[in-house]
Design a protein around this motif. Structure first.
Motif, PDB file in Angstrom:
ATOM      1  N   GLN A  44       0.821  -1.204   0.000  1.00 45.94           N
ATOM      2  CA  GLN A  44       0.000   0.000   0.000  1.00 45.94           C
ATOM      3  C   GLN A  44       0.860   1.261   0.000  1.00 45.94           C
ATOM      4  OE1 GLN A  44      -2.306  -0.969   3.492  1.00 45.94           O
ATOM      5  NE2 GLN A  44      -4.123  -1.474   2.286  1.00 45.94           N
ATOM      6  N   GLU A  82       2.184   1.673  -3.541  1.00 47.06           N
ATOM      7  CA  GLU A  82       1.126   2.134  -4.441  1.00 47.06           C
ATOM      8  C   GLU A  82       0.825   3.614  -4.231  1.00 47.06           C
ATOM      9  OE1 GLU A  82      -2.355  -0.240  -4.122  1.00 47.06           O
ATOM     10  OE2 GLU A  82      -1.490  -1.948  -5.187  1.00 47.06           O
ATOM     11  N   LEU A  83       0.817   4.047  -2.980  1.00 43.92           N
ATOM     12  CA  LEU A  83       0.546   5.447  -2.685  1.00 43.92           C
ATOM     13  C   LEU A  83       1.633   6.342  -3.277  1.00 43.92           C
ATOM     14  CD1 LEU A  83      -0.976   7.719  -1.274  1.00 43.92           C
ATOM     15  CD2 LEU A  83       0.234   7.130   0.837  1.00 43.92           C
ATOM     16  N   GLU A  96       3.624   5.632  -5.764  1.00 43.33           N
ATOM     17  CA  GLU A  96       3.547   5.583  -7.221  1.00 43.33           C
ATOM     18  C   GLU A  96       2.422   6.475  -7.743  1.00 43.33           C
ATOM     19  OE1 GLU A  96       3.200   1.404  -7.892  1.00 43.33           O
ATOM     20  OE2 GLU A  96       5.379   1.116  -8.154  1.00 43.33           O
ATOM     21  N   ALA A  97       1.313   6.518  -7.015  1.00 46.30           N
ATOM     22  CA  ALA A  97       0.204   7.400  -7.411  1.00 46.30           C
ATOM     23  C   ALA A  97       0.632   8.863  -7.318  1.00 46.30           C
ATOM     24  CB  ALA A  97      -1.017   7.144  -6.531  1.00 46.30           C
ATOM     25  N   ARG A  98       1.294   9.198  -6.236  1.00 43.89           N
ATOM     26  CA  ARG A  98       1.764  10.577  -6.080  1.00 43.89           C
ATOM     27  C   ARG A  98       2.792  10.924  -7.152  1.00 43.89           C
ATOM     28  NH1 ARG A  98       3.779  11.571  -0.154  1.00 43.89           N
ATOM     29  NH2 ARG A  98       4.247  13.568  -1.171  1.00 43.89           N
ATOM     30  N   ARG A  99       3.601   9.940  -7.544  1.00 40.51           N
ATOM     31  CA  ARG A  99       4.617  10.156  -8.590  1.00 40.51           C
ATOM     32  C   ARG A  99       3.969  10.535  -9.918  1.00 40.51           C
ATOM     33  NH1 ARG A  99       7.135  10.574 -12.497  1.00 40.51           N
ATOM     34  NH2 ARG A  99       9.241   9.862 -13.021  1.00 40.51           N
ATOM     35  N   GLN A 100       2.770  10.062 -10.171  1.00 37.80           N
ATOM     36  CA  GLN A 100       2.065  10.388 -11.407  1.00 37.80           C
ATOM     37  C   GLN A 100       1.389  11.760 -11.354  1.00 37.80           C
ATOM     38  OE1 GLN A 100       2.225   8.438 -14.185  1.00 37.80           O
ATOM     39  NE2 GLN A 100       3.646   7.233 -12.940  1.00 37.80           N
ATOM     40  N   ILE A 101       1.029  12.182 -10.160  1.00 38.33           N
ATOM     41  CA  ILE A 101       0.177  13.368 -10.020  1.00 38.33           C
ATOM     42  C   ILE A 101       0.944  14.634  -9.646  1.00 38.33           C
ATOM     43  CG2 ILE A 101      -1.687  14.356  -8.607  1.00 38.33           C
ATOM     44  CD1 ILE A 101      -2.809  11.485  -8.434  1.00 38.33           C
ATOM     45  N   ILE A 113      -5.783  12.428  -1.643  1.00 39.57           N
ATOM     46  CA  ILE A 113      -4.725  11.422  -1.723  1.00 39.57           C
ATOM     47  C   ILE A 113      -3.834  11.464  -0.492  1.00 39.57           C
ATOM     48  CG2 ILE A 113      -2.618  10.780  -2.969  1.00 39.57           C
ATOM     49  CD1 ILE A 113      -4.022  11.656  -5.524  1.00 39.57           C
TER      50      ILE A 113
END
Length: 241
Positions: free
Chosen positions: A102, A105-106, A108-113, A178
């Motif tokens: 988790q 994943e968090l 990686e999500a922040r890396r995209q945004i 997020i």
């Protein structure tokens, strides 16, 4: 309202659950009493008595709300309703401890945004946002120097303030969702990262680039910052497994 919420089966909530429960209770009180941004709340001591908790516990909960823009703590003046009280997203206090997957994943999500948000901040450079960004960085420096365990909250507010500097309220709300709904995951990420000075230096570099209006460099610096955090967290998780 005379109680912040139920205790756990062991007699008292874990500290992180108590703080989250209490933050939610204060936010609910603000809504129930139809208080508006800028309205003054009761003193910290009075609020602690109202919710039947110790003053330091009350202060910790208020600091959580302050990091999310739900209240403002003004030294020597009091506690005031913050601008973001109507759109706060609070974490679930009953969530289990996050798993390593988790956390990854968090990040990686922040890396995209977040890199595009940093680029937008460097483009728009909202004066109020810039002031908040510099103030938040200064507060982080004080937390590190004073070994203040609020650092993790201040660091979250730093990333949130970048979105505010971009002047797009929707993006700020997305980042709120997020970052703060996963607040305990963020706290665990900071623990695993472990290098407060490096984290601060990277935040300072991002701030300088945003202030200078260097759009591409700000985007790249945010990418590199999150890549570094992701790499270190992966390494630490591997060692602890």
């Amino acid at each position: 309202m005379s109680s912040y919420g139920p205790a756990t089966g062991t007699g008292s909530p874990e500290r992180r659950s108590l703080s989250n429960d209490l933050a939610m209770a204060v936010a609910t009180m603000i809504h129930d009493e139809s208080l508006q941004p800028g309205d003054q709340l009761e003193s910290v001591k009075t609020l602690a008595g109202r919710f039947q908790v110790a003053v330091p516990t009350m202060r910790e909960a208020l600091r959580r709300l302050e990091a999310m823009g739900g209240v403002n703590l003004r030294h020597g003046s009091g506690v005031y309703v913050g601008e973001n009280v109507r759109r706060m997203v609070l974490p679930n206090p009953l969530s289990p401890k996050p798993t390593g997957d988790q956390l990854i994943e968090l990040l990686e999500a922040r890396r995209q945004i977040e890199p595009p948000i940093a680029a937008l901040a460097a483009t728009v450079r909202s004066p109020d946002g810039i002031d908040l960004l510099v103030d938040t960085l200064d507060e982080a420096r004080r937390c590190i120097s004073g070994h203040d365990d609020r650092l993790w909250l201040v660091n979250l507010n730093f990333h949130r303030t970048i979105a505010t500097t971009g002047g797009n309220t929707i993006l700020a709300e997305v980042l709120d969702s997020i970052v703060f709904i996963h607040a305990e995951e963020q706290r665990e990420i900071l623990r695993l990262h472990g290098d407060e000075e490096r984290d601060f230096d990277e935040h300072r570099r991002i701030t300088e680039l945003i202030v200078d209006g260097d759009v591409n460099a700000a985007r790249q610096a945010m990418e590199e910052h999150l890549d570094n955090v992701l790499r270190i967290v992966r390494e630490r998780l591997s060692r602890e497994s």
